[in-house]
Design a protein around this motif. Structure first.
Motif, PDB file in Angstrom:
ATOM      1  N   GLY A  97      30.082  41.007  46.735  1.00 44.31           N
ATOM      2  CA  GLY A  97      29.776  39.782  47.456  1.00 44.31           C
ATOM      3  C   GLY A  97      28.406  39.236  47.097  1.00 44.31           C
ATOM      4  O   GLY A  97      28.224  38.021  46.954  1.00 44.31           O
ATOM      5  N   TYR A  98      27.441  40.122  46.899  1.00 44.80           N
ATOM      6  CA  TYR A  98      26.085  39.709  46.545  1.00 44.80           C
ATOM      7  C   TYR A  98      26.044  39.081  45.154  1.00 44.80           C
ATOM      8  O   TYR A  98      25.328  38.106  44.917  1.00 44.80           O
ATOM      9  N   ALA A  99      26.825  39.646  44.234  1.00 35.30           N
ATOM     10  CA  ALA A  99      26.812  39.168  42.849  1.00 35.30           C
ATOM     11  C   ALA A  99      27.773  38.020  42.598  1.00 35.30           C
ATOM     12  O   ALA A  99      27.810  37.471  41.491  1.00 35.30           O
ATOM     13  N   GLY A 100      28.572  37.652  43.612  1.00 39.36           N
ATOM     14  CA  GLY A 100      29.517  36.560  43.444  1.00 39.36           C
ATOM     15  C   GLY A 100      30.845  36.993  42.864  1.00 39.36           C
ATOM     16  O   GLY A 100      31.624  36.157  42.391  1.00 39.36           O
ATOM     17  N   TRP A 101      31.118  38.308  42.888  1.00 42.01           N
ATOM     18  CA  TRP A 101      32.408  38.801  42.407  1.00 42.01           C
ATOM     19  C   TRP A 101      33.388  38.854  43.580  1.00 42.01           C
ATOM     20  O   TRP A 101      33.038  38.602  44.724  1.00 42.01           O
ATOM     21  N   THR A 102      34.626  39.225  43.273  1.00 42.83           N
ATOM     22  CA  THR A 102      35.606  39.466  44.324  1.00 42.83           C
ATOM     23  C   THR A 102      35.283  40.785  45.004  1.00 42.83           C
ATOM     24  O   THR A 102      35.133  41.820  44.336  1.00 42.83           O
ATOM     25  N   GLY A 103      35.196  40.776  46.345  1.00 44.50           N
ATOM     26  CA  GLY A 103      34.751  41.954  47.077  1.00 44.50           C
ATOM     27  C   GLY A 103      35.589  43.191  46.841  1.00 44.50           C
ATOM     28  O   GLY A 103      35.056  44.266  46.536  1.00 44.50           O
ATOM     29  N   TRP A 104      36.920  43.065  46.955  1.00 52.64           N
ATOM     30  CA  TRP A 104      37.758  44.268  46.837  1.00 52.64           C
ATOM     31  C   TRP A 104      37.763  44.803  45.418  1.00 52.64           C
ATOM     32  O   TRP A 104      37.868  46.008  45.198  1.00 52.64           O
ATOM     33  N   LYS A 105      37.625  43.921  44.414  1.00 51.77           N
ATOM     34  CA  LYS A 105      37.531  44.400  43.031  1.00 51.77           C
ATOM     35  C   LYS A 105      36.230  45.171  42.821  1.00 51.77           C
ATOM     36  O   LYS A 105      36.205  46.192  42.125  1.00 51.77           O
ATOM     37  N   GLY A 106      35.149  44.662  43.430  1.00 49.31           N
ATOM     38  CA  GLY A 106      33.883  45.381  43.355  1.00 49.31           C
ATOM     39  C   GLY A 106      33.976  46.741  44.022  1.00 49.31           C
ATOM     40  O   GLY A 106      33.437  47.727  43.526  1.00 49.31           O
TER      41      GLY A 106
END
Length: 226
Positions: free
Chosen positions: A197-206
């Motif tokens: 979420g911090y990096a702008g990615w998809t949360g569940w993928k992270g």
């Protein structure tokens, strides 16, 4: 409708958490890896009535030591970086040659940002530094530096408990080990979700990526004797 005064808006912009999301996630993962690899290595050799408590105390002692070391090294890194920036500012302030000052700033610009920052932009920064009267004589620690170091220590110590406490609750070592690893994977997923979420990615993928990375890294640490 109420509006903030300029001074209030500036204060809001300058107030930042002493540890950002990356710092918090990194330190939490570090503590988890330390505790998990230690518990995984020692659990097979630990037996007896007080095995669970011994496991907890030993893992806690390990992370207390590493938490202290990591907190101290954070302070060392912080003052070293601040001293480097302070030395640059002093050099620019004392430099009479404007072109030399711009070159000194250019050397510190990230390669990825270099094409977007012109010499005119750097000259404006150089001029503000040269005219500043608020530059301290030397780099110093600030209160938030110690708060951040304390935060690092606390995060690493607290990360011990989800990994080691199951060995106190469950007397059956395989069950305790299973619960410990499930809790660790859940925390790794949470860390990856927050980082995503911090990096702008998809949360569940992270989260899934961090879980996978954690498993692979833990296996590698144990295989290397960690």
């Amino acid at each position: 409708m109420l509006t903030k005064r300029p001074s209030e808006e500036q204060a809001a912009r300058t107030r930042e958490p002493v540890l950002d999301t990356v710092d918090r996630v990194s330190e939490l993962c570090f503590g988890l890896f330390m505790a998990l690899t230690f518990v995984g290595t020692v659990s097979a050799a630990t037996s007896g009535e007080d095995a669970g408590r011994k496991m907890l105390y030993t893992a806690l002692g390990c992370n207390l030591a590493w938490g202290l070391a990591d907190a101290v090294m954070y302070l060392v890194r912080t003052i070293a970086d601040r001293s480097r920036r302070h030395a640059l500012a002093l050099a620019i302030k004392r430099e009479r040659d404007q072109a030399a000052g711009v070159r000194a700033l250019r050397e510190r610009v990230s390669a990825s940002l270099d094409p977007f920052i012109s010499d005119t932009d750097l000259e404006s920064i150089r001029k503000r530094i040269a005219e500043s009267d608020s530059l301290p004589e030397r780099a110093r620690f600030e209160r938030d530096d110690f708060l951040a170091a304390l935060g690092i220590f606390i995060i690493i110590v607290l990360s011990t408990f989800p990994v080691a406490v199951p060995f106190v609750i469950f007397s059956h070592v395989p069950t305790a080990l299973l619960v410990s690893r499930v809790l660790t994977l859940a925390m790794l997923f949470f860390c990856g979700f927050a980082l995503g979420g911090y990096a702008g990615w998809t949360g569940w993928k992270g989260g899934l990526s961090m879980m996978t990375l954690g498993v692979l890294l833990t296996m590698a640490i144990i295989a290397l004797g960690g």
